[in-house]
Design a protein around this motif. Structure first.
Motif, PDB file in Angstrom:
ATOM      1  N   ASP A  55      38.360  88.955  49.151  1.00 18.31           N
ATOM      2  CA  ASP A  55      36.933  88.959  49.460  1.00 18.31           C
ATOM      3  C   ASP A  55      36.474  87.760  50.283  1.00 18.31           C
ATOM      4  O   ASP A  55      35.294  87.634  50.582  1.00 18.31           O
ATOM      5  N   GLU A  56      37.393  86.884  50.675  1.00 24.47           N
ATOM      6  CA  GLU A  56      36.997  85.649  51.352  1.00 24.47           C
ATOM      7  C   GLU A  56      36.145  85.916  52.599  1.00 24.47           C
ATOM      8  O   GLU A  56      35.086  85.300  52.790  1.00 24.47           O
ATOM      9  N   GLU A  57      36.575  86.820  53.436  1.00 18.28           N
ATOM     10  CA  GLU A  57      35.822  87.097  54.666  1.00 18.28           C
ATOM     11  C   GLU A  57      34.399  87.564  54.355  1.00 18.28           C
ATOM     12  O   GLU A  57      33.452  87.155  55.016  1.00 18.28           O
ATOM     13  N   PHE A  58      34.256  88.389  53.330  1.00 19.78           N
ATOM     14  CA  PHE A  58      32.935  88.895  52.964  1.00 19.78           C
ATOM     15  C   PHE A  58      32.028  87.770  52.458  1.00 19.78           C
ATOM     16  O   PHE A  58      30.836  87.721  52.780  1.00 19.78           O
ATOM     17  N   TYR A  59      32.593  86.856  51.677  1.00 18.28           N
ATOM     18  CA  TYR A  59      31.811  85.713  51.208  1.00 18.28           C
ATOM     19  C   TYR A  59      31.361  84.848  52.374  1.00 18.28           C
ATOM     20  O   TYR A  59      30.210  84.395  52.420  1.00 18.28           O
ATOM     21  N   ARG A  60      32.251  84.605  53.309  1.00 16.08           N
ATOM     22  CA  ARG A  60      31.892  83.761  54.456  1.00 16.08           C
ATOM     23  C   ARG A  60      30.835  84.440  55.333  1.00 16.08           C
ATOM     24  O   ARG A  60      29.906  83.790  55.814  1.00 16.08           O
ATOM     25  N   LEU A  61      30.971  85.738  55.525  1.00 16.63           N
ATOM     26  CA  LEU A  61      29.956  86.477  56.287  1.00 16.63           C
ATOM     27  C   LEU A  61      28.618  86.492  55.556  1.00 16.63           C
ATOM     28  O   LEU A  61      27.560  86.388  56.185  1.00 16.63           O
ATOM     29  N   ALA A  62      28.654  86.621  54.241  1.00 15.91           N
ATOM     30  CA  ALA A  62      27.422  86.614  53.445  1.00 15.91           C
ATOM     31  C   ALA A  62      26.728  85.262  53.559  1.00 15.91           C
ATOM     32  O   ALA A  62      25.504  85.192  53.745  1.00 15.91           O
ATOM     33  N   ALA A  63      27.492  84.181  53.465  1.00 12.56           N
ATOM     34  CA  ALA A  63      26.913  82.840  53.589  1.00 12.56           C
ATOM     35  C   ALA A  63      26.284  82.656  54.965  1.00 12.56           C
ATOM     36  O   ALA A  63      25.188  82.089  55.093  1.00 12.56           O
ATOM     37  N   LYS A  64      26.948  83.161  55.989  1.00 13.72           N
ATOM     38  CA  LYS A  64      26.419  83.055  57.355  1.00 13.72           C
ATOM     39  C   LYS A  64      25.123  83.854  57.496  1.00 13.72           C
ATOM     40  O   LYS A  64      24.148  83.375  58.082  1.00 13.72           O
ATOM     41  N   LEU A  65      25.097  85.061  56.944  1.00 13.18           N
ATOM     42  CA  LEU A  65      23.891  85.895  57.006  1.00 13.18           C
ATOM     43  C   LEU A  65      22.725  85.220  56.293  1.00 13.18           C
ATOM     44  O   LEU A  65      21.608  85.167  56.824  1.00 13.18           O
ATOM     45  N   ILE A  66      22.971  84.699  55.100  1.00 18.08           N
ATOM     46  CA  ILE A  66      21.909  84.025  54.345  1.00 18.08           C
ATOM     47  C   ILE A  66      21.377  82.846  55.145  1.00 18.08           C
ATOM     48  O   ILE A  66      20.154  82.672  55.264  1.00 18.08           O
ATOM     49  N   THR A  67      22.267  82.055  55.702  1.00 14.30           N
ATOM     50  CA  THR A  67      21.860  80.879  56.477  1.00 14.30           C
ATOM     51  C   THR A  67      21.036  81.283  57.692  1.00 14.30           C
ATOM     52  O   THR A  67      19.974  80.693  57.966  1.00 14.30           O
ATOM     53  N   GLU A  68      21.477  82.294  58.401  1.00 14.03           N
ATOM     54  CA  GLU A  68      20.748  82.752  59.595  1.00 14.03           C
ATOM     55  C   GLU A  68      19.359  83.263  59.240  1.00 14.03           C
ATOM     56  O   GLU A  68      18.375  82.934  59.903  1.00 14.03           O
ATOM     57  N   ARG A  69      19.276  84.091  58.199  1.00 20.75           N
ATOM     58  CA  ARG A  69      17.978  84.660  57.813  1.00 20.75           C
ATOM     59  C   ARG A  69      17.049  83.571  57.272  1.00 20.75           C
ATOM     60  O   ARG A  69      15.863  83.549  57.572  1.00 20.75           O
ATOM     61  N   TYR A  70      17.603  82.665  56.449  1.00 20.05           N
ATOM     62  CA  TYR A  70      16.787  81.583  55.906  1.00 20.05           C
ATOM     63  C   TYR A  70      16.250  80.713  57.039  1.00 20.05           C
ATOM     64  O   TYR A  70      15.065  80.358  57.047  1.00 20.05           O
ATOM     65  N   ASN A  71      17.105  80.367  57.997  1.00 20.12           N
ATOM     66  CA  ASN A  71      16.666  79.549  59.136  1.00 20.12           C
ATOM     67  C   ASN A  71      15.554  80.235  59.914  1.00 20.12           C
ATOM     68  O   ASN A  71      14.601  79.582  60.358  1.00 20.12           O
ATOM     69  N   ALA A  72      15.659  81.540  60.089  1.00 19.78           N
ATOM     70  CA  ALA A  72      14.625  82.276  60.819  1.00 19.78           C
ATOM     71  C   ALA A  72      13.279  82.197  60.093  1.00 19.78           C
ATOM     72  O   ALA A  72      12.240  81.925  60.707  1.00 19.78           O
ATOM     73  N   TYR A  73      13.296  82.419  58.783  1.00 21.85           N
ATOM     74  CA  TYR A  73      12.053  82.344  58.013  1.00 21.85           C
ATOM     75  C   TYR A  73      11.533  80.908  57.932  1.00 21.85           C
ATOM     76  O   TYR A  73      10.323  80.677  58.028  1.00 21.85           O
ATOM     77  N   ALA A  74      12.430  79.954  57.755  1.00 17.10           N
ATOM     78  CA  ALA A  74      12.009  78.551  57.669  1.00 17.10           C
ATOM     79  C   ALA A  74      11.336  78.108  58.959  1.00 17.10           C
ATOM     80  O   ALA A  74      10.332  77.388  58.926  1.00 17.10           O
ATOM     81  N   GLN A  75      11.879  78.553  60.078  1.00  7.96           N
ATOM     82  CA  GLN A  75      11.292  78.193  61.365  1.00  7.96           C
ATOM     83  C   GLN A  75       9.941  78.886  61.568  1.00  7.96           C
ATOM     84  O   GLN A  75       8.983  78.271  62.018  1.00  7.96           O
ATOM     85  N   ALA A  76       9.869  80.154  61.204  1.00 11.26           N
ATOM     86  CA  ALA A  76       8.631  80.915  61.406  1.00 11.26           C
ATOM     87  C   ALA A  76       7.494  80.417  60.512  1.00 11.26           C
ATOM     88  O   ALA A  76       6.326  80.475  60.912  1.00 11.26           O
ATOM     89  N   TYR A  77       7.816  79.936  59.327  1.00 13.22           N
ATOM     90  CA  TYR A  77       6.786  79.548  58.362  1.00 13.22           C
ATOM     91  C   TYR A  77       6.800  78.061  58.038  1.00 13.22           C
ATOM     92  O   TYR A  77       6.290  77.646  57.000  1.00 13.22           O
ATOM     93  N   LYS A  78       7.354  77.267  58.929  1.00 19.32           N
ATOM     94  CA  LYS A  78       7.467  75.820  58.717  1.00 19.32           C
ATOM     95  C   LYS A  78       6.095  75.209  58.421  1.00 19.32           C
ATOM     96  O   LYS A  78       5.139  75.402  59.174  1.00 19.32           O
ATOM     97  N   GLY A  79       6.013  74.519  57.297  1.00 17.37           N
ATOM     98  CA  GLY A  79       4.767  73.854  56.925  1.00 17.37           C
ATOM     99  C   GLY A  79       3.733  74.762  56.300  1.00 17.37           C
ATOM    100  O   GLY A  79       2.705  74.293  55.817  1.00 17.37           O
TER     101      GLY A  79
END
Length: 99
Positions: A28-52
């Motif tokens: 499952d290693e590849e799936f975990y790494r892809l999941a971590a990447k997806l979470i990071t990308e989506r979180y960054n998008a929301y953090a940037q859009a709603y900063k402050g």
């Protein structure tokens, strides 16, 4: 026991601004790494859009909802129950016709 440990893998995942250590099934290693990447990308998008304007907690929940929505949509596309029902009905009709 050694056989079981051979199938397990200790990895570090970078998720947003955290390093998370997990022990996973080696397959499952590849799936975990892809999941971590997806979470990071989506979180960054929301953090940037709603900063402050939104708290970190709210941004995290929005990220979870976004990913859960993707999962639910994909899951609905893989629902085989309607096809199974049609196949069962057709099989029954064919068996009746062959009798």
């Amino acid at each position: 026991m050694a056989e079981q440990n051979k199938d397990r893998l200790h990895i570090r995942l970078h998720v947003y601004d955290e390093e998370i250590e997990v022990v996973i099934n080696r397959d499952d290693e590849e799936f975990y790494r892809l999941a971590a990447k997806l979470i990071t990308e989506r979180y960054n998008a929301y953090a940037q859009a709603y900063k402050g304007r939104k708290s970190d907690h709210t941004v995290a929940l929005m990220t979870l909802i976004d990913i859960a929505l993707m999962y639910q949509k994909e899951r609905s596309h893989n629902d085989t129950v309607p096809y199974d029902n049609v196949l069962a009905r057709l099989t029954a009709e064919i068996e009746d016709a062959l009798r």
